[in-house]
Design a protein around this motif. Structure first.
Motif, PDB file in Angstrom:
ATOM      1  N   GLN A 135       0.815  -1.226   0.000  1.00 58.78           N
ATOM      2  CA  GLN A 135       0.000   0.000   0.000  1.00 58.78           C
ATOM      3  C   GLN A 135       0.844   1.270   0.000  1.00 58.78           C
ATOM      4  N   ALA A 136       2.156   1.124  -0.284  1.00 56.95           N
ATOM      5  CA  ALA A 136       3.042   2.293  -0.336  1.00 56.95           C
ATOM      6  C   ALA A 136       2.734   3.102  -1.600  1.00 56.95           C
ATOM      7  N   GLN A 137       2.987   4.403  -1.508  1.00 58.33           N
ATOM      8  CA  GLN A 137       2.679   5.275  -2.642  1.00 58.33           C
ATOM      9  C   GLN A 137       3.951   5.952  -3.131  1.00 58.33           C
ATOM     10  N   GLU A 138       4.046   6.079  -4.452  1.00 53.46           N
ATOM     11  CA  GLU A 138       5.240   6.714  -5.029  1.00 53.46           C
ATOM     12  C   GLU A 138       4.778   7.701  -6.096  1.00 53.46           C
ATOM     13  N   ARG A 139       5.381   8.882  -6.055  1.00 54.18           N
ATOM     14  CA  ARG A 139       5.025   9.900  -7.045  1.00 54.18           C
ATOM     15  C   ARG A 139       5.975   9.781  -8.231  1.00 54.18           C
ATOM     16  N   VAL A 140       5.428   9.661  -9.444  1.00 53.46           N
ATOM     17  CA  VAL A 140       6.308   9.587 -10.621  1.00 53.46           C
ATOM     18  C   VAL A 140       5.817  10.539 -11.703  1.00 53.46           C
ATOM     19  N   ARG A 141       6.756  11.035 -12.495  1.00 55.64           N
ATOM     20  CA  ARG A 141       6.384  11.916 -13.598  1.00 55.64           C
ATOM     21  C   ARG A 141       5.670  11.090 -14.666  1.00 55.64           C
ATOM     22  N   VAL A 142       4.690  11.719 -15.328  1.00 57.38           N
ATOM     23  CA  VAL A 142       3.888  10.988 -16.304  1.00 57.38           C
ATOM     24  C   VAL A 142       4.788  10.375 -17.391  1.00 57.38           C
ATOM     25  N   GLU A 143       5.842  11.131 -17.816  1.00 55.34           N
ATOM     26  CA  GLU A 143       6.735  10.562 -18.863  1.00 55.34           C
ATOM     27  C   GLU A 143       7.429   9.296 -18.390  1.00 55.34           C
ATOM     28  N   ASP A 144       7.623   9.180 -17.075  1.00 52.80           N
ATOM     29  CA  ASP A 144       8.342   8.002 -16.563  1.00 52.80           C
ATOM     30  C   ASP A 144       7.410   6.875 -16.118  1.00 52.80           C
ATOM     31  N   LEU A 145       6.083   7.122 -16.264  1.00 47.19           N
ATOM     32  CA  LEU A 145       5.116   6.190 -15.681  1.00 47.19           C
ATOM     33  C   LEU A 145       5.232   4.768 -16.250  1.00 47.19           C
ATOM     34  N   VAL A 146       5.310   4.647 -17.572  1.00 47.84           N
ATOM     35  CA  VAL A 146       5.332   3.307 -18.181  1.00 47.84           C
ATOM     36  C   VAL A 146       6.566   2.530 -17.718  1.00 47.84           C
TER      37      VAL A 146
END
Ligand code: GAP
Length: 441
Positions: free
Chosen positions: A421-432
């Motif tokens: 259930q941990a959350q990580e913020r990622v840039r949309v360009e790096d999402l895939v």
């Protein structure tokens, strides 16, 4: 904290979740159901496809010694006469003398009738053949009789010569097949564990007779490892060697891989040394040569066959039971989560916009279309985010991607992990790339 282990998972909980979330429905339910047949819903069909694809990938695509086949379900009745199924594929049946209820003699564990409790006794046993019969063509006489195949294996044996000629294979090599099989089981039950219509995933692995014992052992290990690699807990798997008196008419040795199902330890898959029984029998009955020319010895050899025979539905049930977990959520309340291996999870990513308002929706839909071209996904914008996480947990979705109001400014989204259930913020360009790291392990 209440963490359910498979031993304590109740079948009712699995059946209820499976229906509620669209995995598996009782067949013909609006007519009151139809004896132990089940339909796979929108989520279940993805899960089953993933189980079958994982098998095909490991057993066919990633090996250089196995090729595939998809034979017809309806075959010449001669196949089943020769294979021994017409004569011996039967269970011993007895009737209670009091209530007339019918039982498999080998499953009765007491003298009293399990249904009415009477001690009057049972009729003597009669053999009941498990093959479904039908008629091909417009005339319903004996000449038009056909059987629904009770195993996919025979489609492989009768195509041995065709495959050998077409592929110019050398021993050892295998032929793999997935497909429906039918058995008029007397005691179906335990959800999809034993049904009358089911799907098999079978390999007939042809070897030189001298190496059969070695390959038998090797296949038991390969197949056991396949389940473990896909997340099945090793402590819920065990081997059971069949005693001599239990062996099928064709087998010189059989080992079951058993899983600890909610009803107890039971067969998940069987690995058998079928010797040269089938090829020899079909060669003799058909008059065709079903052998292999061994260049080294300059002789024709009838190969021995090692057969790892799995059920797709039974494997799915084992994965479902093993994945079923009850544990605390972020707020300390119980959550049900299906901890599937990412390869098996019906949906890999859930895309969850925090609001249904523009311009957030447009951004969420863009994010969704980026992800959708790579994996099976769900877009879910109804109810609170907490409820949506719960829903995805119950579907076993490994990653949820939340698009929130900050996303509009920082062009980043949050990945929430199903298991911790941990959350990580990622840039949309790096999402895939970030999702690939988590999903393609
Ligand atoms: N060709 C060999 C063979 O058919 P089996 O042990 O009768 O062997 C192989 O069946 C596998 O097929 C079983 O281990 C099980 O996974 C699956 N299977 C057999 N009967 C089934 C049934 N009635 N319902 C669901 N799966 C079944």
């Amino acid at each position: 904290m209440t963490t359910d282990t498979p031993a304590s998972v109740k079948m009712e909980a699995i059946v209820s979740l499976a229906k509620r979330r669209g995995f598996i429905f009782p067949s013909s339910e609006i007519y009151g159901g139809f004896g132990s047949t089940w339909d796979y819903g929108p989520v279940g069909v993805e899960l089953k496809r993933n189980v079958k694809d994982a098998w095909w990938r490991s057993m066919v695509r990633q090996r250089d010694d196995i090729v595939g086949l998809d034979a017809a379900i309806l075959m010449s009745p001669s196949v089943w006469e020769t294979s021994g199924h017409v004569a011996s594929f039967s269970d011993p049946l007895v009737d209670c003398l009091s209530c007339k209820q019918r039982f498999r003699e080998d499953e009765l564990q007491q003298d009293a009738c399990p249904t009415c409790g009477s001690s009057e006794g049972f009729t003597s046993a009669r053999q009941f053949n498990l093959m479904f019969k039908t008629h091909v063509g417009p005339v319903e006489d004996e000449g038009a009789l056909a059987y629904l195949r009770p195993e996919t294996a025979q489609g492989i044996f009768v195509n041995f010569g065709n495959v050998l000629t077409a592929t110019r294979r050398r021993l050892p090599f295998g032929i793999a097949q997935q497909g429906k099989a039918f058995r008029n089981e007397i005691t179906p039950g335990n959800f999809i564990f034993r049904t009358r219509e089911f799907e098999q995933m079978e390999i007939e692995f042809f070897v030189h007779p001298d190496t059969a014992a070695e390959w038998y052992t090797r296949w038991i290990e390969i197949r056991e490892q396949w389940y473990v690699d896909l997340g099945l807990r090793a402590e819920n798997l065990r081997r059971r060697v069949h005693p001599q008196e239990e062996l099928s008419h064709y087998s010189a040795g059989t080992t079951d891989l058993e899983y600890r199902f909610p009803q107890g330890w039971a067969e998940l898959e069987g690995i058998a040394n079928r010797t040269d029984f089938d090829l020899k029998a079909h060669a003799e009955a058909s008059g065709q040569r079903l052998s292999y020319f061994d260049q080294e010895s300059g002789q024709h050899v009838v190969p021995y066959v090692i057969e790892p025979s799995a059920g797709a539905d039974r494997a799915l049930l084992a994965f479902l039971v093993d994945a079923y977990t009850v544990e605390p959520d972020e707020n300390g309340n119980d959550r049900v989560v299906l901890k599937f291996h990412p390869r098996l999870a019906p949906y890999k990513v859930g895309v969850l916009p925090l609001s249904r308002k523009q311009p957030l929706v447009e951004m969420a839909r863009n994010v969704w279309s980026r992800v959708r071209s790579h994996w099976a996904t769900q877009y879910d914008d109804s109810q609170s985010i907490g409820r949506r996480y719960r829903r995805q947990d119950e579907l076993g979705t490994p990653c949820c991607v939340t698009v929130d109001f900050d996303s509009l400014d920082d062009h980043a989204v949050t990945i929430r992990d199903r298991d911790d259930q941990a959350q990580e913020r990622v840039r949309v360009e790096d999402l895939v790339d970030a999702l690939r790291m988590r999903l393609e392990c």
